[in-house]
Design a protein around this motif. Structure first.
Motif, mmCIF file in Angstrom:
data_model
loop_
_atom_site.group_PDB
_atom_site.id
_atom_site.type_symbol
_atom_site.label_atom_id
_atom_site.label_comp_id
_atom_site.label_asym_id
_atom_site.label_seq_id
_atom_site.Cartn_x
_atom_site.Cartn_y
_atom_site.Cartn_z
ATOM 1 N N ILE A 79 1.064 -1.055 0.065
ATOM 2 C CA ILE A 79 0.110 0.130 -0.177
ATOM 3 C C ILE A 79 1.109 1.254 0.111
ATOM 4 O O ILE A 79 2.107 1.311 0.571
ATOM 5 C CB ILE A 79 -0.942 -0.027 1.250
ATOM 6 C CG1 ILE A 79 -0.093 -0.104 2.364
ATOM 7 C CG2 ILE A 79 -2.036 -1.037 1.149
ATOM 8 C CD1 ILE A 79 -0.990 0.078 3.637
ATOM 9 N N LYS A 80 0.284 2.426 -0.583
ATOM 10 C CA LYS A 80 1.211 3.617 -0.625
ATOM 11 C C LYS A 80 -0.081 4.635 0.027
ATOM 12 O O LYS A 80 -0.858 5.099 -0.262
ATOM 13 C CB LYS A 80 1.401 3.939 -1.953
ATOM 14 C CG LYS A 80 1.995 5.498 -1.909
ATOM 15 C CD LYS A 80 2.346 5.748 -3.290
ATOM 16 C CE LYS A 80 1.530 6.699 -4.165
ATOM 17 N NZ LYS A 80 2.132 7.254 -5.218
ATOM 18 N N PRO A 81 0.372 5.133 1.548
ATOM 19 C CA PRO A 81 -0.329 5.892 2.171
ATOM 20 C C PRO A 81 0.164 7.361 1.727
ATOM 21 O O PRO A 81 1.257 7.641 1.195
ATOM 22 C CB PRO A 81 0.142 5.881 3.562
ATOM 23 C CG PRO A 81 1.328 5.080 3.664
ATOM 24 C CD PRO A 81 1.397 4.550 2.392
ATOM 25 N N THR A 82 -0.812 8.364 1.792
ATOM 26 C CA THR A 82 -0.650 9.829 1.565
ATOM 27 C C THR A 82 -0.913 10.394 3.020
ATOM 28 O O THR A 82 -1.955 10.170 3.662
ATOM 29 C CB THR A 82 -1.613 10.206 0.657
ATOM 30 O OG1 THR A 82 -1.590 9.957 -0.429
ATOM 31 C CG2 THR A 82 -1.677 11.993 0.673
ATOM 32 N N PHE A 83 0.217 10.827 3.500
ATOM 33 C CA PHE A 83 0.308 11.685 4.918
ATOM 34 C C PHE A 83 -0.480 12.955 5.010
ATOM 35 O O PHE A 83 -0.126 13.745 3.918
ATOM 36 C CB PHE A 83 1.545 11.286 5.656
ATOM 37 C CG PHE A 83 1.814 9.779 5.999
ATOM 38 C CD1 PHE A 83 1.571 9.388 7.252
ATOM 39 C CD2 PHE A 83 2.740 9.330 4.880
ATOM 40 C CE1 PHE A 83 2.032 8.077 7.355
ATOM 41 C CE2 PHE A 83 2.966 7.980 5.008
ATOM 42 C CZ PHE A 83 2.700 7.307 6.367
ATOM 43 N N SER A 84 -0.794 13.576 6.070
ATOM 44 C CA SER A 84 -1.391 14.877 5.974
ATOM 45 C C SER A 84 -0.085 15.988 5.966
ATOM 46 O O SER A 84 -0.139 17.222 5.446
ATOM 47 C CB SER A 84 -1.711 15.303 7.438
ATOM 48 O OG SER A 84 -1.129 14.813 8.558
ATOM 49 N N ASP A 85 1.160 15.585 5.960
ATOM 50 C CA ASP A 85 2.352 16.597 5.628
ATOM 51 C C ASP A 85 2.846 16.463 4.086
ATOM 52 O O ASP A 85 3.758 17.008 3.908
ATOM 53 C CB ASP A 85 3.677 16.241 6.716
ATOM 54 C CG ASP A 85 4.294 14.913 6.354
ATOM 55 O OD1 ASP A 85 3.642 14.171 5.642
ATOM 56 O OD2 ASP A 85 5.248 14.482 7.056
ATOM 57 N N GLY A 86 1.883 15.781 3.303
ATOM 58 C CA GLY A 86 2.471 15.682 2.122
ATOM 59 C C GLY A 86 3.071 14.636 1.402
ATOM 60 O O GLY A 86 3.099 14.404 0.318
ATOM 61 N N HIS A 87 3.693 13.807 2.457
ATOM 62 C CA HIS A 87 4.633 12.724 1.950
ATOM 63 C C HIS A 87 3.596 11.537 1.580
ATOM 64 O O HIS A 87 2.542 11.313 2.104
ATOM 65 C CB HIS A 87 5.284 12.073 3.369
ATOM 66 C CG HIS A 87 6.090 11.024 3.061
ATOM 67 N ND1 HIS A 87 7.387 11.201 2.247
ATOM 68 C CD2 HIS A 87 6.037 9.777 3.335
ATOM 69 C CE1 HIS A 87 7.755 9.832 2.015
ATOM 70 N NE2 HIS A 87 7.140 9.012 2.677
#
Length: 139
Positions: A79-87
């Motif tokens: 899986i590829k998460p999108t984090f709230s810091d843009g990462h």
């Protein structure tokens, strides 16, 4: 961190708990892990975090209130998460997720030691968390 390995268990269930900022994952070997977004962010397998070789790692600071905004499947292996810091460049294979879950206490202790040695903090100087996500309660 490990590479792809055909002996690693496969996930049977993956649940993103946005309010508590936890990724819950169960594997077919019976193991079950709850991985905080902050933990996943600081141990992202991306080149931005891991570098391109031993000794090139970048200590991640100020990630206490990071959240996972979205999860994307990557083939049948991760899986590829999108984090709230843009990462959003880290691909978490099943091997990596199982390794992180199985070694979470030691990895977290190591991270806290490295932060302390660097005089750094888990707290961000400018919060990058979207409003009303509920993160920050897992200090």
């Amino acid at each position: 961190m490990p590479g792809l390995d055909h002996t690693t268990p496969n996930p049977t269930e993956i649940t993103l708990h946005k309010k508590s900022c936890m990724l819950e994952i169960a594997f077919d070997d019976g193991s079950h892990f709850q991985l905080p977004a902050e933990f996943l962010r600081v141990y992202s397998p991306s080149a931005e975090v891991r570098g391109h070789g031993k000794g090139q790692e970048t200590l991640q600071t100020g990630k206490h209130d990071v959240a996972i905004l979205a999860l994307e499947p990557v083939g049948s292996y991760g899986i590829k998460p999108t984090f709230s810091d843009g990462h959003n460049s880290g691909i978490f294979s099943w091997d990596v997720l199982h390794y992180l879950g199985a070694n979470q206490p030691a990895l977290w202790a190591d991270y806290l030691e490295r932060l302390a040695a660097a005089g750094a903090s888990r707290d961000a100087s400018t919060p990058k968390i979207p409003p009303n996500t509920g993160c920050g309660s897992h200090r």
